[in-house]
Design a protein around this motif. Structure first.
Motif, PDB file in Angstrom:
ATOM      1  N   GLU A 220      51.453  43.224  24.413  1.00  0.00           N
ATOM      2  CA  GLU A 220      50.352  42.458  23.825  1.00  0.00           C
ATOM      3  C   GLU A 220      50.503  40.974  24.132  1.00  0.00           C
ATOM      4  O   GLU A 220      49.519  40.305  24.484  1.00  0.00           O
ATOM      5  N   GLN A 221      51.725  40.447  23.999  1.00  0.00           N
ATOM      6  CA  GLN A 221      51.965  39.033  24.286  1.00  0.00           C
ATOM      7  C   GLN A 221      51.662  38.715  25.746  1.00  0.00           C
ATOM      8  O   GLN A 221      50.984  37.729  26.060  1.00  0.00           O
ATOM      9  N   ASP A 222      52.172  39.541  26.652  1.00  0.00           N
ATOM     10  CA  ASP A 222      52.003  39.284  28.082  1.00  0.00           C
ATOM     11  C   ASP A 222      50.563  39.482  28.528  1.00  0.00           C
ATOM     12  O   ASP A 222      50.046  38.725  29.354  1.00  0.00           O
ATOM     13  N   ALA A 223      49.903  40.505  27.979  1.00  0.00           N
ATOM     14  CA  ALA A 223      48.506  40.751  28.332  1.00  0.00           C
ATOM     15  C   ALA A 223      47.625  39.586  27.890  1.00  0.00           C
ATOM     16  O   ALA A 223      46.674  39.204  28.582  1.00  0.00           O
ATOM     17  N   ALA A 224      47.930  39.016  26.737  1.00  0.00           N
ATOM     18  CA  ALA A 224      47.157  37.869  26.253  1.00  0.00           C
ATOM     19  C   ALA A 224      47.341  36.657  27.159  1.00  0.00           C
ATOM     20  O   ALA A 224      46.407  35.865  27.353  1.00  0.00           O
ATOM     21  N   LYS A 225      48.527  36.518  27.741  1.00  0.00           N
ATOM     22  CA  LYS A 225      48.797  35.379  28.625  1.00  0.00           C
ATOM     23  C   LYS A 225      48.058  35.498  29.953  1.00  0.00           C
ATOM     24  O   LYS A 225      47.470  34.531  30.448  1.00  0.00           O
ATOM     25  N   VAL A 226      48.117  36.681  30.560  1.00  0.00           N
ATOM     26  CA  VAL A 226      47.562  36.838  31.918  1.00  0.00           C
ATOM     27  C   VAL A 226      46.082  37.204  31.913  1.00  0.00           C
ATOM     28  O   VAL A 226      45.348  36.896  32.854  1.00  0.00           O
ATOM     29  N   GLY A 227      45.616  37.868  30.858  1.00  0.00           N
ATOM     30  CA  GLY A 227      44.221  38.269  30.783  1.00  0.00           C
ATOM     31  C   GLY A 227      43.908  39.441  31.708  1.00  0.00           C
ATOM     32  O   GLY A 227      44.699  39.797  32.589  1.00  0.00           O
ATOM     33  N   GLY A 228      42.751  40.063  31.489  1.00  0.00           N
ATOM     34  CA  GLY A 228      42.303  41.137  32.367  1.00  0.00           C
ATOM     35  C   GLY A 228      43.036  42.453  32.176  1.00  0.00           C
ATOM     36  O   GLY A 228      42.999  43.309  33.058  1.00  0.00           O
ATOM     37  N   MET A 229      43.709  42.619  31.029  1.00  0.00           N
ATOM     38  CA  MET A 229      44.451  43.850  30.767  1.00  0.00           C
ATOM     39  C   MET A 229      44.071  44.417  29.405  1.00  0.00           C
ATOM     40  O   MET A 229      43.611  43.703  28.525  1.00  0.00           O
ATOM     41  N   ARG A 230      44.300  45.704  29.244  1.00  0.00           N
ATOM     42  CA  ARG A 230      44.082  46.357  27.952  1.00  0.00           C
ATOM     43  C   ARG A 230      45.217  47.346  27.680  1.00  0.00           C
ATOM     44  O   ARG A 230      45.818  47.897  28.611  1.00  0.00           O
ATOM     45  N   ILE A 231      45.503  47.544  26.396  1.00  0.00           N
ATOM     46  CA  ILE A 231      46.534  48.480  25.963  1.00  0.00           C
ATOM     47  C   ILE A 231      45.859  49.820  25.671  1.00  0.00           C
ATOM     48  O   ILE A 231      44.829  49.860  24.994  1.00  0.00           O
TER      49      ILE A 231
END
Length: 289
Positions: A220-231
């Motif tokens: 969640e932390q890394d996805a928020a940083k890079v954007g364009g991802m979902r869990i």
């Protein structure tokens, strides 16, 4: 009067020398990558010397701290020292044993296991796994965390059942609990091992992989940083985080540590530590978990 002044001067000089030596030791520890902390007894009762000898044969309790799992430990942005629930548990154990505490901070779970296997640490904090149990005696889990998958927003993958397919590549932290688990579970997908868990998302992006696997909070932390991802919506495993001691230390050490962890859970110590360190999404394990 002259004698008193001389005595006072000598006392001040010795105090200054002690401070200088302490600062020098701290500087050497920081340079070597090892953080040394002193701990004193937390109760009025004397420490169990026989247990202290089992856990800290070198004089200090050497605790392997995995900085690759943000649920367990992080670096304090102000001091640069390791903080977290694993640090708090190690500190309390050292107090009870009446020995100094030495934190051996590493970047991955694999490195933490190596510390135990190579006698660089006396205790550690690990996800329970059958392979690791060959060399390490585990306590019951003190906290439960979840392993999840993440994908790019445009990925056709919407559920866990779509991951184990031919042509799917899965990024994992090398030697992590979910690496060991997925190595046993995935039959058709290809596992790509990234050096550390915090580097999984960047490795997933750089190598154009299909899926990133990891601890939910880290993803969640890394996805928020890079954007364009979902869990993906469902976890693929529950990670049972426990304390561990080398099996070579014997059954008495294993039993003592297991009892310590159960007391820390039942007393509210673990829950309070998670709250103090701002950790959300982790569950304090029950006695029978």
């Amino acid at each position: 009067m002259k004698t008193f002044t001389t005595l006072k001067y000598r006392t001040a000089l010795l105090s200054a020398l002690a401070v200088l030596l302490t600062c020098n030791a701290a500087a050497q520890a920081q340079t070597s990558g090892t953080t040394i902390m002193q701990a004193t007894s937390s109760t009025a009762q004397p420490a169990d010397k026989s247990m202290a000898a089992l856990f800290a044969p070198h004089g200090a309790l050497r605790a392997s701290i995995n900085l690759g799992n943000p649920v367990l430990a992080n670096l304090d942005p102000k001091t640069g020292a390791p903080v977290g629930v694993s640090v708090d548990l190690a500190t309390e154990l050292a107090k009870r044993l009446g020995v100094p505490l030495q934190l051996v901070a590493v970047k991955s779970a694999g490195n933490s296991v190596e510390n135990i296997e190579q006698d660089k640490a006396d205790i550690g904090f690990f996800a329970v796994d059958p392979k690791r149990a060959q060399e390490i005696s585990f306590t019951g889990p003190y906290v439960l965390i979840e392993g999840f998958y993440a994908v790019r927003n445009e990925s056709p993958i919407t559920g866990n059942e779509q991951v184990d397919k031919p042509g799917i590549t899965v990024a994992v932290g090398k030697g992590s609990a979910y690496d060991l688990f997925l190595t046993r579970e995935l039959r058709q997908a290809t596992i790509v091992r990234i050096p550390t868990s915090p580097a999984v998302v960047q490795g997933f992006l750089d190598q154009h992989l299909s899926v990133a696997a990891g601890v939910k909070q880290q993803l969640e932390q890394d996805a928020a940083k890079v954007g364009g991802m979902r869990i993906l919506p469902q976890r693929f495993m529950v990670i049972r985080q426990a304390m561990g001691v080398p099996k070579a230390r014997g059954d008495a050490a294993a039993a003592y540590l297991a009892s310590f962890v159960e007391e820390m859970k039942a007393s509210g110590f673990v829950a309070a530590s998670l709250a103090k360190n701002g950790i959300e999404g982790a569950i304090v394990a029950r006695a029978n978990d």
